[in-house]
Design a protein around this motif. Structure first.
Motif, short mmCIF file in Angstrom:
data_model
loop_
_atom_site.label_atom_id
_atom_site.label_comp_id
_atom_site.label_asym_id
_atom_site.label_seq_id
_atom_site.Cartn_x
_atom_site.Cartn_y
_atom_site.Cartn_z
N ALA A 1 0.89 -1.19 -0.07
CA ALA A 1 -0.06 0.03 0.07
C ALA A 1 0.73 1.45 0.08
O ALA A 1 0.49 2.35 -0.75
CB ALA A 1 -1.05 -0.20 1.26
N ILE A 2 1.92 1.33 0.88
CA ILE A 2 2.87 2.35 0.98
C ILE A 2 3.25 2.56 -0.53
O ILE A 2 3.47 3.86 -0.95
CB ILE A 2 3.79 2.31 1.82
CG1 ILE A 2 3.38 2.29 3.23
CG2 ILE A 2 4.99 3.34 1.67
CD1 ILE A 2 4.26 1.74 4.37
N GLN A 3 3.81 1.57 -1.02
CA GLN A 3 4.62 1.86 -2.47
C GLN A 3 3.69 2.61 -3.41
O GLN A 3 3.87 3.19 -4.36
CB GLN A 3 4.86 0.33 -3.30
CG GLN A 3 5.64 0.48 -4.27
CD GLN A 3 5.59 -0.94 -5.32
OE1 GLN A 3 4.52 -1.48 -5.78
NE2 GLN A 3 6.76 -1.58 -5.18
N ASN B 1 -1.40 -4.27 -3.82
CA ASN B 1 -0.58 -3.37 -4.64
C ASN B 1 -1.55 -2.64 -5.91
O ASN B 1 -1.54 -1.64 -6.21
CB ASN B 1 0.55 -4.26 -5.24
CG ASN B 1 1.46 -3.36 -6.25
OD1 ASN B 1 0.90 -3.23 -7.40
ND2 ASN B 1 2.50 -2.95 -6.04
N TRP B 2 -2.28 -3.67 -6.56
CA TRP B 2 -3.19 -3.32 -7.69
C TRP B 2 -4.14 -2.62 -7.23
O TRP B 2 -4.60 -1.66 -8.24
CB TRP B 2 -3.61 -4.80 -8.31
CG TRP B 2 -2.22 -5.17 -9.11
CD1 TRP B 2 -1.90 -6.44 -8.79
CD2 TRP B 2 -1.36 -4.56 -10.11
NE1 TRP B 2 -0.56 -6.61 -9.60
CE2 TRP B 2 -0.27 -5.61 -10.49
CE3 TRP B 2 -1.50 -3.54 -11.10
CZ2 TRP B 2 0.64 -5.23 -11.34
CZ3 TRP B 2 -0.67 -3.20 -12.10
CH2 TRP B 2 0.59 -4.09 -12.19
N ALA B 3 -4.78 -2.60 -6.22
CA ALA B 3 -5.81 -1.94 -5.65
C ALA B 3 -5.40 -0.55 -5.53
O ALA B 3 -6.05 0.36 -5.84
CB ALA B 3 -6.32 -2.40 -4.52
N GLY B 4 -4.42 -0.53 -4.92
CA GLY B 4 -3.59 0.82 -4.67
C GLY B 4 -3.36 1.76 -6.07
O GLY B 4 -3.76 2.68 -6.07
N SER B 5 -2.69 0.97 -6.72
CA SER B 5 -2.40 1.40 -8.29
C SER B 5 -3.59 1.91 -8.93
O SER B 5 -3.73 3.08 -9.63
CB SER B 5 -1.76 0.20 -9.02
OG SER B 5 -1.98 0.39 -10.49
N LEU B 6 -4.72 1.20 -8.78
CA LEU B 6 -6.08 1.49 -9.46
C LEU B 6 -6.83 2.86 -8.87
O LEU B 6 -7.09 3.91 -9.40
CB LEU B 6 -7.10 0.48 -9.13
CG LEU B 6 -8.25 0.39 -10.18
CD1 LEU B 6 -7.41 0.21 -11.68
CD2 LEU B 6 -8.98 -1.19 -9.92
N VAL B 7 -6.59 2.66 -7.58
CA VAL B 7 -7.18 3.94 -6.91
C VAL B 7 -6.33 5.26 -7.04
O VAL B 7 -7.00 6.22 -7.50
CB VAL B 7 -7.16 3.75 -5.26
CG1 VAL B 7 -7.52 5.08 -4.60
CG2 VAL B 7 -8.05 2.68 -4.80
N ILE B 8 -5.18 5.28 -7.09
CA ILE B 8 -4.08 6.12 -7.35
C ILE B 8 -4.45 7.03 -8.68
O ILE B 8 -4.63 8.11 -8.79
CB ILE B 8 -2.97 6.15 -7.15
CG1 ILE B 8 -2.43 6.16 -5.48
CG2 ILE B 8 -1.65 7.01 -7.56
CD1 ILE B 8 -2.80 7.38 -4.86
N ALA B 9 -4.50 5.98 -9.62
CA ALA B 9 -4.66 6.29 -11.14
C ALA B 9 -6.07 7.09 -11.40
O ALA B 9 -5.95 7.87 -12.27
CB ALA B 9 -4.44 5.13 -11.83
#
Ligand code: INS
Length: 584
Positions: free
Chosen positions: A346-348, A489-497
């Motif tokens: 998540a931090i990443q 990781n992928w959920a975080g990447s989706l949210v941030i994007a």
């Protein structure tokens, strides 16, 4: 004279890590086959080698392990050199890393050169977002199931399955003339990315000798960041070529085909074979991996893996999966592993790296660089080079230390960027950023420099360390535990994007970067209190560390002692296995 298998005897209690570490101070070598000069005791604490005459009952080689389970692993470690077989397995598995990087990287260039090739019209902003996010969504979906699939079907078969998805996804995209075909192709390719992003580091950590496990796993990250760099490079080159984006997507078929072909001739990991009860294959793979280790020691290593493979009860697959999930949440060491694994992933993502890469194009344009692809190359090049620095330092300096260097460095760079953004002044016209002050701006240069500094600190620590996630979990919950972490990781990447632009518009770029700086600072505190030093530890020793707390102090002491043990043995040129062989 019978063959004696060197193994470890220990009465060390597992229940107290502090004690366990304390007891690991003394490492003894005694053997009836030893020449008198070789009998003796190595005391690591004093950093002196003490040679005491062995008594009659000290008739075997002993190395005190740190826990009862760890019967042979210390001995195995001393003979763990890097064989060509391990190198081959590592490189083949990490082709998945390359595809992760290439497939997530090429889309920004492809979206520029796609023009009116889909549905005979320019893609809307929303459509571009869907095409980009489809891969992250696909990866999120498969990463949830990939861990369980890896335990049921094997790591190797899962990687081969991901190859098929890469092929189907790429063919759909290359031949796409409609937006929806392109989006579905990206989604299916994402299925492959999700599987590969989980299985490749898992595969590597299971075959790697422990003293260089971190480094070998970073090879996957190197291929990943290298894949991004290659994608940006090819993207820049093909930008003005007619249908260049189709070539860009088509090129992704080459590494997929190479990996699939190589995997046809390579085995799965010994830990997987042990899980399946195929001890003969586990032995065979270990023998090929550790060519300078005696058969007896290999056998004991297999026994050790069998002991550690407490299979999860259950009559059928759903029951087993449910019990595994229960075990993951109810066993304290597993729960701590989960907190660390998901926390780091998540931090990443939530410290903003991926969105920063996207936004850097606009920033660089403000100081006169008109080619945003070139900008992406500089930033992703820094990411690649500092992943290389992580490669050299992760086992030597340690994961915890490089994280605690990287995160404060990122915080500092983000604070500077936030201040510079404040003075640069950016307004929004719809979703498009407009820089108020035009022309050459010194604040713009500050931002460029500190984005590069941010990239360097990111790649050194948090960009790389979370992918060491497999080492956190014991064998019986490793698949599902790493699934949780990868899905985070992928959920975080989706949210941030999908929220980054809204953030820029609503809280300004200065506010957005200050927000990321705040998260980086909190992440530093999280890592300081919760992330133990795991370099040099056996995969199974990690659970001892996490048993009754995060045990930062004990982990640091244990990692240090493991390094000293290996250094001592190298210094002595003492090869226990060799001696046994000579004595037979
Ligand atoms: O570790 C990788 C790497 O840092 C990539 O540059 C980034 O795009 C990915 O999201 C991350 O998982």
């Amino acid at each position: 004279m019978g063959i004696h298998i060197p193994y470890l005897t220990s009465k060390t209690s597992q229940s107290n890590v502090g004690d366990a570490v304390g007891n690991a101070d003394s490492v003894e070598f005694n053997s009836e086959h030893d020449s008198p000069s070789k009998r003796g005791k190595i005391t690591l604490e004093s950093h002196e080698i003490q040679r005491a005459p062995a008594s009659d009952d000290e008739d075997r080689i002993q190395i005190k392990p740190v826990n009862d389970e760890d019967d042979t692993s210390v001995m195995i470690t001393f003979n763990q050199s890097l064989s060509p077989f391990i190198i081959t397995l590592t490189f083949v598995a990490s082709i998945s890393g390359f595809m992760f990087g290439y497939d997530t990287g090429y889309i920004s260039s492809a979206l520029i050169s796609i023009g009116t090739d889909l549905d005979h019209k320019v893609l809307t902003y929303g459509e571009k977002e869907i095409v980009t996010a489809a891969t992250s969504l696909g990866a999120l979906i498969t990463s949830i199931f990939a861990g369980t699939a890896a335990d049921i079907f094997g790591r190797k078969r899962c990687l081969m399955g991901s190859n098929l998805m890469f092929v189907i996804g790429a063919i759909l995209q290359v031949s796409a003339h409609t937006f929806w075909q392109m989006a579905v192709g990206r989604l299916i390719m994402g299925f492959g990315v999700g599987i590969g992003s989980l299985i490749a580091p898992l595969f590597i950590s299971e075959i790697a000798p422990k003293m260089i496990r971190g480094r070998l796993t970073v090879i996957n990250s190197l291929w990943l960041t290298g894949g991004q760099l290659v994608a940006y490079g090819c993207g820049a080159g093909l930008n003005y070529v007619n249908n260049g984006w189709r070539i860009l997507v088509g090129l992704s078929l080459i590494p997929t085909a190479v990996q699939f072909t190589c995997l046809c001739f390579l085995p799965d990991t010994p830990r997987y074979y042990v899980m399946k009860g195929d001890l003969a294959r586990a032995t065979e793979v270990l023998k090929r991996s550790y060519t300078d280790t005696s058969e007896e020691i290999i056998e004991r290593k297999v026994e050790e893996l069998v002991t550690l493979n407490q299979s999860i009860p259950g009559k059928n697959v759903p029951e087993k999966v449910w019990n595994t999930i229960k075990e993951l949440h109810t066993v304290p060491s597993n729960l701590r592993a989960l907190i660390i694994g998901c926390g780091l992933q998540a931090i990443q993502q939530f410290t903003g790296w991926n969105s920063l890469m996207y936004f850097s194009g606009t920033i660089f344009e403000t100081v006169g660089f008109k080619n945003s692809s070139a900008v992406s190359i500089i930033v992703s090049g820094t990411n690649f080079i500092f992943t290389l620095v992580a490669f050299f330092s992760i086992d030597k300096i340690g994961r915890r230390t490089i994280l605690l260097i990287g995160l404060p460095g990122m915080t500092m760079a983000l604070v500077v960027c936030s201040i510079a953004f404040h003075f640069l002044g950016i307004k929004f016209d719809g979703a498009v950023a407009v820089v108020v002050s035009s022309g050459f701006s010194s604040w713009g240069i500050v931002i460029i420099v500190f984005i590069i500094v941010f990239a360097a600190f990111y790649a050194l620590g948090i960009g790389t360390v979370p992918w060491q996630q497999s080492e956190l979990f014991p064998q019986n919950v490793r698949g599902i535990g790493t699934s949780y972490a990868t899905a985070t990781n992928w959920a975080g990447s989706l949210v941030i994007a999908s929220t980054f632009l809204t953030m820029l518009q609503n809280i300004t770029p200065a506010g957005t970067f200050a927000f990321f700086a705040g998260l980086s600072f909190l992440s530093t505190i999280f890592c300081y209190f919760c992330y133990p030093e795991l370099s040099g530890l056996e995969l199974e020793e990690v659970q001892t560390i996490l048993k009754d707390g995060f045990n930062i102090k004990a982990s640091k002491a244990l990692a240090k002692k493991r390094k000293q043990q290996v250094a001592r043995v190298h210094e002595l040129k003492y090869e226990p296995t060799q001696e046994i062989i000579e004595d037979i």
